[in-house]
Write an enzyme that holds these catalytic residues in place. Structure first.
Site, PDB file in Angstrom:
ATOM      1  N   SER A  25       0.827  -1.209   0.000  1.00  0.00           N
ATOM      2  CA  SER A  25       0.000   0.000   0.000  1.00  0.00           C
ATOM      3  C   SER A  25       0.862   1.259   0.000  1.00  0.00           C
ATOM      4  O   SER A  25       2.067   1.207   0.246  1.00  0.00           O
ATOM      5  CB  SER A  25      -0.889   0.015   1.248  1.00  0.00           C
ATOM      6  OG  SER A  25      -0.074   0.230   2.385  1.00  0.00           O
ATOM      7  N   LYS A  26       0.196   2.352  -0.238  1.00  0.00           N
ATOM      8  CA  LYS A  26       0.839   3.660  -0.221  1.00  0.00           C
ATOM      9  C   LYS A  26       1.446   3.914   1.160  1.00  0.00           C
ATOM     10  O   LYS A  26       2.512   4.500   1.286  1.00  0.00           O
ATOM     11  CB  LYS A  26      -0.243   4.700  -0.563  1.00  0.00           C
ATOM     12  CG  LYS A  26       0.180   6.130  -0.505  1.00  0.00           C
ATOM     13  CD  LYS A  26       0.809   6.576  -1.816  1.00  0.00           C
ATOM     14  CE  LYS A  26       1.168   8.042  -1.824  1.00  0.00           C
ATOM     15  NZ  LYS A  26       1.909   8.503  -0.660  1.00  0.00           N
ATOM     16  N   ARG A  27       0.742   3.433   2.182  1.00  0.00           N
ATOM     17  CA  ARG A  27       1.193   3.609   3.560  1.00  0.00           C
ATOM     18  C   ARG A  27       2.539   2.906   3.811  1.00  0.00           C
ATOM     19  O   ARG A  27       3.424   3.443   4.472  1.00  0.00           O
ATOM     20  CB  ARG A  27       0.132   3.037   4.500  1.00  0.00           C
ATOM     21  CG  ARG A  27       0.203   3.555   5.897  1.00  0.00           C
ATOM     22  CD  ARG A  27      -0.958   3.007   6.715  1.00  0.00           C
ATOM     23  NE  ARG A  27      -0.435   2.419   7.959  1.00  0.00           N
ATOM     24  CZ  ARG A  27      -0.031   3.140   8.984  1.00  0.00           C
ATOM     25  NH1 ARG A  27      -0.087   4.447   8.934  1.00  0.00           N
ATOM     26  NH2 ARG A  27       0.431   2.562  10.076  1.00  0.00           N
ATOM     27  N   ASP A  29       5.137   5.080   2.383  1.00  0.00           N
ATOM     28  CA  ASP A  29       5.399   6.256   3.220  1.00  0.00           C
ATOM     29  C   ASP A  29       6.222   5.874   4.447  1.00  0.00           C
ATOM     30  O   ASP A  29       7.190   6.550   4.802  1.00  0.00           O
ATOM     31  CB  ASP A  29       4.085   6.909   3.661  1.00  0.00           C
ATOM     32  CG  ASP A  29       3.365   7.539   2.469  1.00  0.00           C
ATOM     33  OD1 ASP A  29       4.020   7.732   1.417  1.00  0.00           O
ATOM     34  OD2 ASP A  29       2.155   7.819   2.577  1.00  0.00           O
TER      35      ASP A  29
END
Ligand code: GLU
Length: 513
Positions: A265-267, A270
């Protein structure tokens, strides 16, 4: 004669292309090239609510950057233009109307409130699936339950309506996925999907099938998230009368989190500080910037190599592949079913492998710029030598300047452990003898000559060179390990070399032993 292979990459311009999308495009490309076929690019932009300006340009640029060449489609043109679905609405409307005329689809006028009420009713009754299907459609406002005049009247009055697929009640739907094998679904599990929306635009399902058929697509290679839709697509081919030329399907494995559990995921990106987009992207609405492989310093060759091995390998030990080698080795039947762990360290390793292969003079101008930006004096010639010395030691080109710190800066401190272990009488004698041998040196100050001078000086002083090399490095760089020392001296030059030796002699003074 068998039909020539035609594959397509069909992204939706809803934001930056995810790196998983690049892998999908890559597998399509490898397969097309391997089979001597063609690769199409189609933009699936029928969902106007999710359209993001700049996304299409981003997709084209990302494909170009990784070296995927499109044979036909958006940005290239071809016999089936336009390749943007929003410009093909008449084509889909015609097919949707044909399905209605043939009794395979129908008009539905249900409002959002009516649909909500149906869902609530079914949920309260504990129905297995609260959806519009062969049973529930009989209680709704559609052309199956209403009289023809009433349907006409509502259309004349301008009431919004959609066209829905009339899913059969009891039919087996089967498909043989090239990666997953047979997938069987009973039609009762498929709902009456909307094919044409009230704005006259098709849904993804209809547009995708119509275009794949009209564009002569032979193989649909796409992400696993589309596997649940595949039976519906088979049904659509059947209803449209195109089942005998239906493409073959291949659903690619998911990309998993770096730890291997769950979808990437994008998380994760990050948190881990790594990119999951090929190019940097600035969100046009929020101004937020998402990292890109390109801007983070990954080479396109390394990115391609990394992506190719996320879900496939040729079954040998080979890890480094050029695009041509990938094409030669790729086999869609060898793509894994299980998800592929997105190991960013592996991507770095690939970059390390490719950076060292880049010619010195290609990297030199960037290194020169970065060095000057960091406040160092650096000619192009010096930058080229620094690249040659250090490119094998870094993962990213930008790290070369950081690594070159001991070249640009004379040491101000000396590693304490190395000093304690290696700065002894022999070291002092060796450094002094070498300094003395360099003073009259007037040849070309290059690695070979320096090496020669050093070994002569050590021989004359009766010192075993192997024993004092670390001390010599300590004197020159302040550290105990690093790149080739002769080349390092060549780059810093004779005067600086002598200066550093003298500074070490005076700073480190007499050894403790
Ligand atoms: N437009 C779909 C997407 O964005 C394409 C799916 C497919 O390849 O059929 O992923």
């Amino acid at each position: 004669m068998s039909t020539p292979v035609r594959v397509r990459f069909a992204p939706s311009p809803t934001g930056p292309l995810h790196i998983g999308g690049v892998r999908t495009a890559l597998y399509n490309y490898l397969f097309a090239r391997k089979m001597g076929g063609q690769m199409l690019l189609r933009i699936e932009d029928t969902d106007q609510n999710r359209f993001v300006p700049g996304a299409e340009e981003y997709i084209l640029e990302a494909l170009r950057w990784v070296g995927i060449e499109i044979d036909e489609g958006q940005g290239v043109g071809g016999p089936h233009a336009p390749y943007r679905q929003s410009e093909r609405r008449d084509i889909y409307q015609k097919e949707a109307q044909r399905l209605v005329a043939e009794g395979k689809a129908y008009y539905a006028f249900d409002t959002a409130e009516e649909l909500d009420a149906m869902r609530k009713r079914l949920e309260e009754a504990n129905a297995p699936a609260a959806q519009y299907n062969s049973i529930t459609r009989l209680q709704m406002s559609n052309s199956l339950t209403m009289k023809a005049e009433e349907v006409q009247a509502r259309m004349d009055a301008g009431d919004p309506f959609v066209i829905r697929l009339k899913t059969p009640r009891k039919e087996e739907v089967r498909l043989n996925d090239l990666i997953r094998g047979w997938v069987n679904v009973h039609s009762s599990a498929i709902d009456d999907k909307v094919l044409l929306k009230s704005d006259g635009l098709p849904t993804y399902h209809l547009a995708n099938i119509v275009d794949d058929h009209l564009m002569g697509i032979t193989h649909v290679i796409r992400g696993e998230e589309w596997l649940p839709s595949a039976p519906l697509h088979v049904l659509l081919y059947r209803y449209l009368g195109w089942e005998d030329t239906m493409p073959q399907f291949a659903h690619l494995p998911l990309l998993l989190k770096p730890e291997g559990n769950g979808k990437l995921s994008k998380r994760d990106a990050d948190l881990g500080g790594f990119p999951i987009f090929p190019l940097q992207w600035t969100d046009p609405a929020t101004g937020q910037v998402a990292k890109g492989f390109r801007e983070d310093g990954y080479l396109p060759e390394a990115t391609v190599n990394f992506l190719a091995l996320l879900g496939w390998n040729p079954g040998t030990e080979q890890e480094l592949f050029t695009m041509d080698e990938l094409i030669a080795s790729f086999d869609i039947a060898q793509v894994h079913k299980a998800g592929a762990r997105f190991d960013i360290q592996k991507a770095q390793w690939f970059n390390h492998q490719y950076i060292r292969q880049v010619a010195d003079d290609v990297l030199a101008p960037t290194v020169q710029q970065q060095a000057e930006a960091a406040g160092y004096d650096c000619s192009l010639e010096k930058a080229t030598k620094i690249v040659a010395l250090l490119k094998g030691r870094v993962n990213f080109a930008r790290e070369i300047v950081t690594e070159a710190g001991t070249i640009f800066n004379a040491p101000t401190t000396y590693d304490e452990a190395i000093t304690a272990a290696k700065w002894n009488d022999d070291a002092v004698r060796a450094v002094t003898a070498f300094r003395d041998a360099l003073l009259p040196f007037d040849g070309e100050f290059v690695a070979d000559a320096i090496k020669h001078t050093l070994s002569n000086a050590m021989q004359q002083a009766g010192i075993k060179q192997g024993k004092i090399m670390q001390a010599m490095r300590l004197a020159l760089t302040g550290t105990g390990a690093g790149p080739d020392l002769m080349l390092t001296m060549e780059i810093i030059g004779k005067d600086e070399t002598i200066g550093r030796l003298e500074k070490a002699l005076s700073t480190l003074k007499s050894p403790v032993n």
